[in-house]
Motif scaffolding. Sequence first.
Motif, short mmCIF file in Angstrom:
data_model
loop_
_atom_site.label_atom_id
_atom_site.label_comp_id
_atom_site.label_asym_id
_atom_site.label_seq_id
_atom_site.Cartn_x
_atom_site.Cartn_y
_atom_site.Cartn_z
N ARG A 8 105.41 -31.00 59.22
CA ARG A 8 104.63 -29.83 59.64
C ARG A 8 103.72 -30.20 60.82
O ARG A 8 103.68 -29.49 61.84
N ILE A 9 103.03 -31.32 60.71
CA ILE A 9 102.11 -31.75 61.76
C ILE A 9 102.86 -32.05 63.06
O ILE A 9 102.46 -31.62 64.14
N ALA A 10 104.00 -32.75 62.95
CA ALA A 10 104.80 -33.09 64.14
C ALA A 10 105.29 -31.83 64.85
O ALA A 10 105.26 -31.74 66.08
N ALA A 11 105.74 -30.84 64.07
CA ALA A 11 106.25 -29.60 64.66
C ALA A 11 105.12 -28.79 65.29
O ALA A 11 105.26 -28.25 66.39
N GLN A 12 103.97 -28.70 64.59
CA GLN A 12 102.84 -27.92 65.10
C GLN A 12 102.34 -28.52 66.42
O GLN A 12 101.98 -27.78 67.34
N GLN A 13 102.30 -29.84 66.51
CA GLN A 13 101.84 -30.49 67.74
C GLN A 13 102.79 -30.19 68.90
O GLN A 13 102.34 -30.07 70.04
N TYR A 14 104.07 -30.06 68.59
CA TYR A 14 105.03 -29.83 69.67
C TYR A 14 105.04 -28.38 70.13
O TYR A 14 105.08 -28.11 71.34
N ILE A 15 104.99 -27.42 69.21
CA ILE A 15 105.06 -26.01 69.64
C ILE A 15 103.70 -25.47 70.08
O ILE A 15 103.63 -24.44 70.72
N ARG A 16 102.61 -26.16 69.75
CA ARG A 16 101.27 -25.89 70.29
C ARG A 16 100.80 -24.45 70.16
O ARG A 16 100.14 -23.93 71.05
N GLY A 17 101.14 -23.74 69.12
CA GLY A 17 100.64 -22.38 68.95
C GLY A 17 101.43 -21.33 69.70
O GLY A 17 101.09 -20.15 69.65
N GLU A 18 102.49 -21.72 70.42
CA GLU A 18 103.33 -20.72 71.10
C GLU A 18 104.16 -19.96 70.07
O GLU A 18 104.22 -18.76 70.08
N GLY A 19 104.81 -20.71 69.19
CA GLY A 19 105.67 -20.10 68.18
C GLY A 19 105.04 -20.17 66.81
O GLY A 19 103.86 -20.49 66.65
N ARG A 20 105.85 -19.88 65.81
CA ARG A 20 105.37 -19.91 64.43
C ARG A 20 106.32 -20.79 63.62
O ARG A 20 107.54 -20.69 63.76
N LEU A 21 105.74 -21.64 62.77
CA LEU A 21 106.52 -22.54 61.94
C LEU A 21 106.50 -22.06 60.50
O LEU A 21 105.44 -21.70 59.98
N TYR A 22 107.65 -22.04 59.86
CA TYR A 22 107.77 -21.65 58.45
C TYR A 22 108.32 -22.83 57.67
O TYR A 22 109.30 -23.44 58.07
N ILE A 23 107.66 -23.15 56.54
CA ILE A 23 108.13 -24.23 55.67
C ILE A 23 108.80 -23.57 54.47
O ILE A 23 108.18 -22.79 53.75
N ARG A 24 110.08 -23.89 54.26
CA ARG A 24 110.87 -23.20 53.24
C ARG A 24 111.04 -24.00 51.95
O ARG A 24 111.70 -23.54 51.03
N ILE A 25 110.50 -25.23 51.89
CA ILE A 25 110.64 -26.03 50.67
C ILE A 25 109.25 -26.32 50.11
O ILE A 25 108.27 -26.36 50.85
N PHE A 26 109.18 -26.51 48.79
CA PHE A 26 107.91 -26.80 48.14
C PHE A 26 108.11 -27.93 47.12
O PHE A 26 109.11 -27.92 46.39
N PRO A 27 107.19 -28.89 47.05
CA PRO A 27 107.33 -30.01 46.11
C PRO A 27 106.97 -29.63 44.68
O PRO A 27 105.81 -29.66 44.30
N HIS A 28 107.96 -29.28 43.87
CA HIS A 28 107.75 -28.91 42.47
C HIS A 28 107.97 -30.07 41.51
O HIS A 28 107.56 -30.01 40.37
N LYS A 29 108.68 -31.10 41.96
CA LYS A 29 109.12 -32.17 41.06
C LYS A 29 108.15 -33.34 41.09
O LYS A 29 107.84 -33.87 42.15
N SER A 30 107.67 -33.76 39.92
CA SER A 30 106.81 -34.95 39.86
C SER A 30 107.70 -36.18 39.72
O SER A 30 108.62 -36.20 38.92
N VAL A 31 107.41 -37.20 40.53
CA VAL A 31 108.16 -38.44 40.50
C VAL A 31 107.23 -39.52 39.96
O VAL A 31 106.14 -39.73 40.49
N THR A 32 107.65 -40.17 38.87
CA THR A 32 106.80 -41.15 38.22
C THR A 32 107.19 -42.56 38.63
O THR A 32 108.31 -42.80 39.10
#
Length: 137
Positions: free
Chosen positions: A52-76
């Motif tokens: 997210r940070i890498a993409a936001q730095q590159y598009i610099r507020g010109e476009g909009r970024l959408y994140i379609r995945i969410f971390p639901h799984k806990s890894v022990t």
Amino acid sequence: MALMPKRVKHRKSQRGRIKGNATRGNTVVYGDFGLQATEGGWVSAQTIEAGRIAAQQYIRGEGRLYIRIFPHKSVTSIPLETRMGKGKGEPDYWAATVKPGTVMYEVSGVSEQQAKMTFARLAHKMPVRCRMIKRQA
């Protein structure tokens, strides 16, 4: 971005297997271009945030970024140099389960060349192979 769910029914989850291709979340819906996984795996919450940070730095507020995945799984994990037995380890990090075909990120409001460069930076950080796709008209 949230690095873990607000609350869960069970703290520890089993590993499971990633079988088959994604049947849901496999098309570009919100943006014009998408980053699609071509193989299955787990993407940690820290990796999602780094992308997210890498993409936001590159598009610099010109476009909009959408994140379609969410971390639901806990890894022990169990601490190093621990003997066998003594049960399952404590939750170490949270991850999103990604099947082949899952669209992980989308971007809108940018040119195709800019989207290509943005996703090239993003794909470099991802633990799974991915490709750029366009929205179907």
